[in-house]
Write an enzyme that holds these catalytic residues in place. Structure first.
Site, PDB file in Angstrom:
ATOM      1  N   CYS A   1      -6.934 -27.294  10.069  1.00  0.00           N
ATOM      2  CA  CYS A   1      -5.629 -26.255  10.230  1.00  0.00           C
ATOM      3  C   CYS A   1      -4.887 -27.026  11.427  1.00  0.00           C
ATOM      4  CB  CYS A   1      -5.765 -24.959  10.328  1.00  0.00           C
ATOM      5  SG  CYS A   1      -6.035 -24.420  12.188  1.00  0.00           S
TER       6      CYS A   1
ATOM      7  N   ASP B   1      -7.645  -7.444   0.990  1.00  0.00           N
ATOM      8  CA  ASP B   1      -6.721  -7.471   2.229  1.00  0.00           C
ATOM      9  C   ASP B   1      -7.342  -7.199   3.280  1.00  0.00           C
ATOM     10  OD1 ASP B   1      -6.527  -4.468   1.489  1.00  0.00           O
ATOM     11  OD2 ASP B   1      -5.380  -4.842   3.266  1.00  0.00           O
TER      12      ASP B   1
ATOM     13  N   CYS C   1      -6.341 -26.340  14.648  1.00  0.00           N
ATOM     14  CA  CYS C   1      -7.579 -27.407  15.237  1.00  0.00           C
ATOM     15  C   CYS C   1      -6.996 -28.850  15.165  1.00  0.00           C
ATOM     16  CB  CYS C   1      -8.502 -27.097  14.282  1.00  0.00           C
ATOM     17  SG  CYS C   1      -9.201 -25.230  14.379  1.00  0.00           S
TER      18      CYS C   1
ATOM     19  N   GLY D   1       0.930   4.340   1.487  1.00  0.00           N
ATOM     20  CA  GLY D   1       1.070   5.121   2.555  1.00  0.00           C
ATOM     21  C   GLY D   1       0.135   6.034   2.898  1.00  0.00           C
ATOM     22  N   GLY D   2      -0.817   6.528   1.624  1.00  0.00           N
ATOM     23  CA  GLY D   2      -1.700   7.210   1.912  1.00  0.00           C
ATOM     24  C   GLY D   2      -2.729   7.196   2.866  1.00  0.00           C
TER      25      GLY D   2
ATOM     26  N   ASP E   1       0.971  -1.143  -0.076  1.00  0.00           N
ATOM     27  CA  ASP E   1       0.041  -0.128   0.132  1.00  0.00           C
ATOM     28  C   ASP E   1       0.970   0.954   0.118  1.00  0.00           C
ATOM     29  OD1 ASP E   1      -2.085   1.704  -0.072  1.00  0.00           O
ATOM     30  OD2 ASP E   1      -3.057   0.918   1.829  1.00  0.00           O
TER      31      ASP E   1
ATOM     32  N   CYS F   1     -12.688 -27.533  10.948  1.00  0.00           N
ATOM     33  CA  CYS F   1     -11.160 -26.970  10.357  1.00  0.00           C
ATOM     34  C   CYS F   1     -10.172 -28.216  10.365  1.00  0.00           C
ATOM     35  CB  CYS F   1     -11.051 -25.671  11.149  1.00  0.00           C
ATOM     36  SG  CYS F   1      -9.362 -25.005  10.637  1.00  0.00           S
TER      37      CYS F   1
HETATM   38  N1  GUN Z   1      -6.782   0.570   2.854  1.00  0.00           N
HETATM   39  C1  GUN Z   1      -8.020   0.537   3.095  1.00  0.00           C
HETATM   40  N2  GUN Z   1      -8.707   1.674   2.191  1.00  0.00           N
HETATM   41  C2  GUN Z   1      -7.774   2.241   1.468  1.00  0.00           C
HETATM   42  C3  GUN Z   1      -7.730   3.429   0.733  1.00  0.00           C
HETATM   43  O1  GUN Z   1      -8.858   3.799   0.189  1.00  0.00           O
HETATM   44  N3  GUN Z   1      -6.573   3.755  -0.007  1.00  0.00           N
HETATM   45  C4  GUN Z   1      -5.465   3.114   0.336  1.00  0.00           C
HETATM   46  N4  GUN Z   1      -4.237   3.611  -0.087  1.00  0.00           N
HETATM   47  N5  GUN Z   1      -5.282   2.242   1.342  1.00  0.00           N
HETATM   48  C5  GUN Z   1      -6.315   1.609   1.800  1.00  0.00           C
HETATM   49 ZN    ZN Z   2      -8.470 -24.081  12.551  1.00  0.00          ZN
END
Ligand code: GUN
Ligand code: ZN
Length: 376
Positions: free
Chosen positions: A310, A270, A313, A98-99, A96, A308
């Site tokens: 895993c 994510d 578990c 950094g914004g 990502d 599960c």
């Molecule tokens: N992570 C979750 N939402 C955002 C988003 O709108 N912009 C960025 N850069 N990372 C995020």
């Molecule tokens: Zn598990």
């Protein structure tokens, strides 16, 4: 024209829902989508080794420009040979920009056309992040997918504010594209913003598609808005994006939203949710959320999730894990983290299988019923 570093191959769409089964090809290998990306903010998915992540089926992880810039510094990671080498992860990495972190972690910030002035969340030092700087850092990290530097405004924001912000994010994305030094082996994804305003989502998507980037994220969601707004925004936005490129919904990781996102044409997700809640003893199970610290589990010698398979578990009981978490033993949070990540990665495998068999709608009904999402 040279081939972009990251490409998307559409395998099929689910006849019941329109969800996409695909493959995202990157310089560090290919991942099947829809996919969930575990979060490794500080160049580690907290408490998990790369071997464990592979064992549970993680194909790609996410890391953060902002954190690695501050510590240890992108210069050190570059010197190590890039982030993959530094952390011993040889599969794809997305970073990502950094914004978002600047907006979520720093209290004092001033947004200008040039970039954002803010204070280091660790020691209060003055810092400045711009599209060019975010690209320089991510080029040093060497991630397979880099995110454009954007603004993620809070919910709710006014239409006037959001319009300004969307246009600035577009101009920043252009500057990111121009500053990108390694397009041959790193892909730059744009981030569609626009909050809850369809008009602005369209404005943002169209301007970014114009830049012809190898992939697009949908940002500014899961920031406190009701779920139906998120679903409506997704339904509206994904058709505006190119079919032959991956779509990534940022910061979303609750099981119901993963399924509902896939149904609306999202390929990648994510979230810190599974790892974060694991560290305070909250589990995602096939029967819903389980808070293992509760007294009722003191003598429960069964697994966290009876359905599960895993590592956690197969080998450990609720009573034992409850004890470890209550005594702050590190092994406890390793076991809960392993289970939660396994649960989400396995959920995505089930989603992909359901798409293959054109029955994601049926799967959603069954899954929501068992998990308890259908309860009032
Ligand atoms: N992570 C979750 N939402 C955002 C988003 O709108 N912009 C960025 N850069 N990372 C995020
Ligand atoms: Zn598990």
């Amino acid at each position: 024209m040279t081939k972009p570093a990251v490409t998307y191959e559409l395998i099929k769409t689910c006849k019941q829902t329109g969800a996409r089964l695909g493959i995202v090809h990157t310089p560090h290998g290919s991942i099947e989508t829809p996919a969930f990306m575990p979060v490794g903010t500080q160049a580690t998915v907290k408490t998990m080794s790369p071997e464990e992540l592979k064992e549970m089926g993680a194909g790609i992880i996410l890391s953060n420009t902002y954190h690695l810039w501050l510590r240890p510094g992108n210069d050190i990671i570059k010197e190590a040979g890039g982030l993959h080498k530094f952390m011993n992860w040889d599969r794809p990495i997305l970073t990502d920009s950094g914004g978002f972190q600047v907006f979520s972690l720093s209290q004092f910030r001033k947004i200008e056309e040039e970039g954002v002035h803010f204070r280091n969340h660790l020691n209060g030092d003055k810092l400045f992040l711009s599209p060019e700087k975010a690209m320089e850092i991510q080029n040093d990290l060497g991630s397979d997918i880099m995110m454009a530097f954007d603004e993620c405004p809070p919910f709710p924001a006014t239409y006037e504010y959001m319009l300004d912000s969307v246009d600035r994010t577009t101009r920043w994305a252009k500057r990111c594209k121009e500053a990108h030094a390694r397009p041959e082996d790193q892909a730059l994804f744009g981030i569609v913003q626009g909050g809850e305003f369809e008009e602005l989502r369209k404005r943002s998507a169209e301007a970014l598609v114009e830049l012809d980037l190898p992939g697009y994220a949908i940002g500014g969601l899961s920031v406190g808005e009701p779920k139906d707004i998120m679903n409506r925004m997704l339904e509206y936005t994904t058709p505006l994006l190119p079919e032959n490129k991956p779509r990534y919904l940022m910061g979303v990781g609750s099981p119901d939203s993963l399924v509902d996102g896939a149904i609306r044409g999202v390929d990648m997700f994510d979230c810190v949710l599974p790892t974060r809640i694991a560290r305070n003893g909250t589990l995602m199970t096939s029967e819903g959320r389980l808070v293992v610290k509760n007294a009722k589990f003191a003598r429960d010698f069964g697994p966290l999730d009876p359905n599960c398979d895993c590592y956690t578990c197969k080998n450990y009981s609720r009573a034992y894990i409850r004890h470890l978490i209550r005594t702050d033993e590190t092994f406890g949070i390793r076991l809960t983290t392993y289970h939660n990540l396994h649960f989400l990665l396995n959920l995505m495998e089930q989603v992909r299988q359901a798409i293959r068999e054109d029955r994601l709608g049926d799967f959603r009904e069954e899954f929501f019923e068992k998990y308890g999402f259908n309860k009032p």
